[in-house]
Design a protein around this motif. Structure first.
Motif, short mmCIF file in Angstrom:
data_model
loop_
_atom_site.label_atom_id
_atom_site.label_comp_id
_atom_site.label_asym_id
_atom_site.label_seq_id
_atom_site.Cartn_x
_atom_site.Cartn_y
_atom_site.Cartn_z
N GLN A 184 0.82 -1.21 0.00
CA GLN A 184 0.00 0.00 0.00
C GLN A 184 0.86 1.26 0.00
N SER A 185 1.93 1.26 0.78
CA SER A 185 2.79 2.45 0.81
C SER A 185 3.57 2.59 -0.49
N LEU A 186 3.97 1.48 -1.09
CA LEU A 186 4.65 1.53 -2.37
C LEU A 186 3.73 2.14 -3.43
N LYS A 187 2.48 1.75 -3.41
CA LYS A 187 1.50 2.33 -4.34
C LYS A 187 1.36 3.82 -4.11
N TRP A 188 1.38 4.24 -2.85
CA TRP A 188 1.29 5.67 -2.53
C TRP A 188 2.47 6.43 -3.13
N PHE A 189 3.66 5.90 -2.97
CA PHE A 189 4.84 6.54 -3.56
C PHE A 189 4.69 6.64 -5.08
N GLN A 190 4.23 5.57 -5.70
CA GLN A 190 4.10 5.55 -7.15
C GLN A 190 3.07 6.58 -7.63
N ASP A 197 -7.63 -4.08 4.74
CA ASP A 197 -8.46 -2.87 4.62
C ASP A 197 -8.77 -2.23 5.97
N THR A 198 -8.22 -2.77 7.08
CA THR A 198 -8.43 -2.14 8.38
C THR A 198 -7.07 -1.84 9.03
N GLY A 199 -6.46 -2.84 9.66
CA GLY A 199 -5.19 -2.60 10.34
C GLY A 199 -4.09 -2.11 9.42
N HIS A 200 -3.93 -2.77 8.28
CA HIS A 200 -2.88 -2.35 7.35
C HIS A 200 -3.18 -0.96 6.77
N ARG A 201 -4.45 -0.68 6.54
CA ARG A 201 -4.80 0.65 6.02
C ARG A 201 -4.44 1.72 7.04
N LEU A 202 -4.67 1.45 8.33
CA LEU A 202 -4.31 2.40 9.37
C LEU A 202 -2.79 2.58 9.44
N TYR A 203 -2.05 1.49 9.29
CA TYR A 203 -0.59 1.58 9.25
C TYR A 203 -0.15 2.48 8.09
N THR A 204 -0.73 2.25 6.92
CA THR A 204 -0.33 3.01 5.74
C THR A 204 -0.64 4.49 5.90
N GLN A 205 -1.80 4.80 6.45
CA GLN A 205 -2.16 6.20 6.67
C GLN A 205 -1.17 6.88 7.60
N ALA A 206 -0.79 6.18 8.66
CA ALA A 206 0.18 6.76 9.60
C ALA A 206 1.52 7.00 8.92
N LEU A 207 1.96 6.02 8.13
CA LEU A 207 3.25 6.16 7.46
C LEU A 207 3.23 7.27 6.42
N THR A 208 2.21 7.32 5.61
CA THR A 208 2.17 8.35 4.55
C THR A 208 1.99 9.74 5.15
N ASN A 209 1.29 9.87 6.26
CA ASN A 209 1.22 11.16 6.95
C ASN A 209 2.62 11.60 7.39
N ALA A 210 3.38 10.65 7.93
CA ALA A 210 4.74 10.96 8.37
C ALA A 210 5.63 11.31 7.19
N ILE A 211 5.49 10.55 6.11
CA ILE A 211 6.32 10.75 4.93
C ILE A 211 6.20 12.17 4.39
N GLN A 212 5.00 12.72 4.43
CA GLN A 212 4.80 14.07 3.91
C GLN A 212 5.56 15.11 4.73
N SER A 213 5.74 14.84 6.03
CA SER A 213 6.57 15.74 6.84
C SER A 213 8.05 15.45 6.65
N LEU A 214 8.40 14.18 6.53
CA LEU A 214 9.81 13.81 6.35
C LEU A 214 10.37 14.31 5.02
N ALA A 215 9.49 14.54 4.05
CA ALA A 215 9.94 14.94 2.72
C ALA A 215 10.64 16.29 2.71
N THR A 216 10.45 17.09 3.73
CA THR A 216 11.01 18.44 3.73
C THR A 216 12.10 18.63 4.78
N VAL A 217 12.56 17.54 5.38
CA VAL A 217 13.50 17.64 6.50
C VAL A 217 14.88 17.11 6.10
N GLY A 218 15.91 17.77 6.61
CA GLY A 218 17.27 17.26 6.46
C GLY A 218 17.98 17.78 5.22
N ARG A 219 19.29 17.62 5.24
CA ARG A 219 20.14 18.05 4.12
C ARG A 219 20.78 16.82 3.49
#
Length: 420
Positions: free
Chosen positions: A69-75, A228-250
């Protein structure tokens, strides 16, 4: 004396504060960005070839789970990126095996980002062992390429719920967070929304979804989520984090500080038993002529079996840790293992789950850092398989499947160097 008393009071308060920061889990902080994932995102934005490794246990291995699910989100969010992924997850294994198989299963593919997921499978391990394995994973990755980004992700099961409901980190997560903080590695608590729903009475941990139409049913077994329940919740948490991580660090090489634990497992390695000295009758198994080898072909590039009592595999090495990556199943017996001149210790390759064949592993107790001779011998002593299965209310319905007392071997696990 008053000054001394005040000093010790401040020290105690400081220690308590550090412990609270380490142990306390705020449900509003699903992720910690730390140094971010700058190299990975720089490549994504440039549409350069980029590879993600998913490294973990069965929760990561699952089809249509958070990995896919997260790979699909990246794609979908980076459609111009030349994105590939590595499924380096093996069910029923923790970071202790992971640190040994990392080179062959992950690093040979030269990933740009490695997600590391072992919180559930490490939940019964002691913190010091988790420190050694997780730090070994980090240092191996950055020894190969310090531009590789790493992200720890934490899953959960029902057994962890009481700790999480009390706003505390499970032991495995706490130990991993200490490594993540030491190396400035971002981490994501993917299951905190699960805990919020549990607290609100909107979630049940296991069951059939049709039996609880007004609730979120996390999984069928309290651990492995529905897609469609537990894994979906995992994916939502990860993709929410990814959007913040995308702008951090050098972008650039990650700094590698002094080790968190001096005896970490950075130098763990996995070596095929094909090269080891064998005595007695050992049969090489191949997927085209053996059902166990066929079932486990994605686990073992080389697999041998012996049912001859006294047949042995011998290894001489200088180091501190030795183990074996092998098989547990209905037709398995046990190894008698000797180290140097010590009496043999038995390692059964059959347990209460052995109604089918699966990959497994075991380690010898930690050794002194010197040269050792280890001999793994097929034991003639039979196991009471019926009694072992009864622990989980399982019975032997076909005695022929359990009649053999064989052992299997694929990979030697060592920290040290082989000697002739």
């Amino acid at each position: 004396m008053k000054r001394i008393a005040v000093f010790f009071l401040l020290v105690c308060v400081s220690i308590g504060s550090v412990r609270a920061q380490t142990d306390t889990l705020s449900e509003s902080r699903e992720f910690l960005v730390r140094a971010g994932l700058p190299n990975f995102f720089q490549k994504l934005r440039k549409s350069a070839p980029v590879s993600i490794a998913y490294f973990g246990g069965s929760i990561t291995e699952a089809k249509n789970g958070w990995r896919e699910q997260s790979l699909k989100w990246f794609q979908e969010h980076y459609p111009k990126a030349n994105l590939t992924h590595i499924n380096a997850a093996i069910g029923g294994t923790g970071s202790d095996l992971g640190v040994f198989r990392l080179q062959q299963h992950v690093l040979e593919h030269k990933p740009d980002l490695v997600f590391v997921e072992f919180a559930v499978n490490d939940s019964s391990q002691q913190p010091d062992k988790i420190h050694k394995a997780m730090e070994g994973i980090v240092r191996q990755i950055w020894r190969q390429n310090r531009n590789t980004d790493i992200c720890f992700v934490y899953t959960l099961n029902a057994a962890m719920a009481p700790t999480l409901l009390a706003h505390r980190m499970p032991n495995s997560v706490r130990a991993m967070e200490q490594i993540a903080n030491h190396y400035r590695i971002p981490s994501v608590h993917m299951g905190l929304e699960v805990i919020r729903l549990d607290r609100q009475g909107k979630l049940v941990w296991s069951g059939k979804k049709e039996e609880f139409p007004d609730k979120v049913v996390f999984s069928p077994d309290k651990t492995h989520p529905y897609s469609d329940t537990g894994h979906r919740l995992y994916t939502q948490a990860l993709t929410n984090a990814i959007q913040s991580l995308a702008t951090v660090g050098r972008p650039g090489a990650h700094p590698v500080p002094e080790p968190f634990v001096a005896d970490n497992w950075e130098h763990a390695q996995m070596i095929s038993v094909q090269s080891l000295t064998k005595q007695g009758n050992w049969q090489e198994l191949k997927p085209d002529n053996d059902t166990v080898a066929r079932k486990l072909r994605n686990r073992f590039p080389y697999l041998v079996k012996s049912n001859q009592p006294g047949a042995s595999i011998r290894v001489k090495f200088k180091g501190t840790v030795a183990g074996l990556y092998d098989v547990i199943g209905p037709g398995c017996g046990q190894y008698a293992v000797t180290v140097d001149d010590a009496p043999a210790a038995l390692f059964p390759r059959f347990d209460s789950y052995a109604t089918y064949y699966r990959s497994n592993y075991f380690f010898l107790p930690t050794l002194a850092d010197q040269t050792h001779t280890v001999t793994l011998t097929v034991s003639p002593e039979p196991l009471d398989k019926a009694a072992i299965l009864q622990k989980r209310n399982q019975t032997i319905t076909d005695p022929r499947r359990y009649a053999e007392n064989a052992v299997y071997a694929s990979q030697l696990l060592i920290i040290g160097q082989l000697e002739n």
